[in-house]
Design a protein around this motif. Structure first.
Motif, PDB file in Angstrom:
ATOM      1  N   LYS A  89      12.842  59.016  64.603  1.00  8.33           N
ATOM      2  CA  LYS A  89      13.042  57.868  65.484  1.00  8.33           C
ATOM      3  C   LYS A  89      13.450  58.368  66.864  1.00  8.33           C
ATOM      4  N   GLN A  91      12.677  59.963  70.222  1.00 10.25           N
ATOM      5  CA  GLN A  91      11.477  60.130  71.059  1.00 10.25           C
ATOM      6  C   GLN A  91      11.269  61.560  71.525  1.00 10.25           C
ATOM      7  N   GLU A 142       7.124  59.763  69.969  1.00 10.91           N
ATOM      8  CA  GLU A 142       6.680  58.746  70.947  1.00 10.91           C
ATOM      9  C   GLU A 142       5.833  57.657  70.292  1.00 10.91           C
ATOM     10  N   LEU A 143       5.459  57.874  69.032  1.00 14.21           N
ATOM     11  CA  LEU A 143       4.594  56.896  68.353  1.00 14.21           C
ATOM     12  C   LEU A 143       5.438  55.784  67.735  1.00 14.21           C
ATOM     13  N   SER A 144       4.821  54.635  67.516  1.00 16.36           N
ATOM     14  CA  SER A 144       5.529  53.542  66.838  1.00 16.36           C
ATOM     15  C   SER A 144       5.748  53.920  65.367  1.00 16.36           C
ATOM     16  N   GLY A 145       6.618  53.173  64.687  1.00 14.80           N
ATOM     17  CA  GLY A 145       6.882  53.447  63.269  1.00 14.80           C
ATOM     18  C   GLY A 145       5.600  53.398  62.450  1.00 14.80           C
ATOM     19  N   GLN A 147       2.488  53.823  63.519  1.00 12.21           N
ATOM     20  CA  GLN A 147       1.605  54.951  63.857  1.00 12.21           C
ATOM     21  C   GLN A 147       2.115  56.241  63.202  1.00 12.21           C
ATOM     22  N   GLN A 148       3.443  56.407  63.192  1.00 12.79           N
ATOM     23  CA  GLN A 148       4.012  57.605  62.550  1.00 12.79           C
ATOM     24  C   GLN A 148       3.645  57.629  61.067  1.00 12.79           C
ATOM     25  N   VAL A 173       8.289  48.660  59.632  1.00 14.62           N
ATOM     26  CA  VAL A 173       6.964  48.605  60.271  1.00 14.62           C
ATOM     27  C   VAL A 173       6.574  47.133  60.450  1.00 14.62           C
ATOM     28  N   ASP A 174       6.066  46.765  61.626  1.00 16.50           N
ATOM     29  CA  ASP A 174       5.764  45.344  61.866  1.00 16.50           C
ATOM     30  C   ASP A 174       4.536  44.878  61.062  1.00 16.50           C
ATOM     31  N   SER A 177       1.014  46.426  61.820  1.00 19.25           N
ATOM     32  CA  SER A 177       0.885  47.820  61.376  1.00 19.25           C
ATOM     33  C   SER A 177       0.917  47.924  59.860  1.00 19.25           C
TER      34      SER A 177
END
Ligand SMILES: Nc1ncnc2c1ncn2[C@@H]1O[C@H](COP(=O)(O)OP(=O)(O)OP(=O)(O)O)[C@@H](O)[C@H]1O
Length: 224
Positions: A89, A91, A142-145, A147-148, A173-174, A177
């Motif tokens: 988490k 960045q 730098e990626l969203s949760g 994307q990670q 995760v939303d 995603s």
């Protein structure tokens, strides 16, 4: 025995487990066949993560037996694992997506060997398969949760696993995603015939294409 004869990817027979004097798993019997996509749900504290740790070999059952891939030594390394939270988490976490993907190849590469061109190409191909190629040189932090987690699934898939195990991959995760992740798992299961066993708190109706939903209940597994 040939790989194609491998029918039982996970088998638990009369497994019991407790932490000191607290019994958590009372009597677990579970068989997951090759090519199945199975989801395990259950209340907080019902023992899902404990079961996962036993399957991954981090702990031993007090009683009973756990057999993975018919104990075929050639298949032992063909297990991919994706844990609950993406890798970072933070960045400024220094590793790039490419570097994270290289760690997925260590069975092939050995721990201290540098990747060759063919490995780098394989990384690109795998990321492309999962729509993540453009992130190759980006820092993972730098990626969203979501994307990670896509990267972590791609990392697990680069070793060409026969069995993919996921522990609540959609935590934090939303919704959008989450849908992408579930689409990805559907594709992995149908396109590569990879067996999937996933613990989730997510909305089960979103688990596209899953064959069975199991629930952990009072130390036992019940089929929904
Ligand atoms: N290391 C441990 N030492 C002692 N008790 C533990 C340990 N880990 C888990 N427990 C207990 O075992 C029970 C099952 O926990 P577990 O984490 O397996 O449940 P879970 O279904 O994965 O829960 P959650 O959905 O909240 O992650 C709980 O009562 C928990 O407090």
């Amino acid at each position: 025995m040939s790989e194609s004869n491998t029918k039982q990817m996970i088998q638990l027979n009369h497994v019991k487990f407790g932490y000191s004097d607290t019994e958590v798993l009372e009597e677990i019997n579970l068989t997951i066949h090759e090519g199945e996509y199975v989801v395990l749900t259950g209340e907080n504290g019902s023992g899902k993560s404990t079961l996962m740790r036993l399957i991954l070999g981090e702990m031993k059952p007090d009683e009973g037996e756990i057999i993975l891939m018919n104990n075929d030594p050639r298949l032992k390394k063909r297990i991919g694992y994706v844990s609950q939270n993406g890798i970072s988490k933070n960045q400024s976490f220094p590793a790039t997506v490419e570097e994270i993907m290289i760690t997925g190849l260590y069975q092939e590469l050995g721990l201290f060997h540098l990747p060759h061109k063919k490995h780098k190409n394989k990384i690109k191909e795998t990321l492309r398969d999962f729509g993540m190629e453009e992130f190759l040189k980006r820092r993972i932090g730098e990626l969203s949760g979501g994307q990670q987690q896509r990267v972590m699934i791609a990392r697990a898939m680069i070793g060409d696993p026969k069995l993919l195990i996921l522990d609540e991959p959609t935590t934090g995760v939303d919704a959008r995603s989450t849908k992408i992740l579930y689409d990805m798992l559907y594709e992995i299961n149908t396109k590569y015939n990879t067996t999937i066993f996933m613990i989730t708190h997510g909305r089960l109706q979103e688990c596209k294409g899953c064959d069975r939903i199991l629930r952990m209940d009072e130390g036992r597994i019940v089929e929904e």
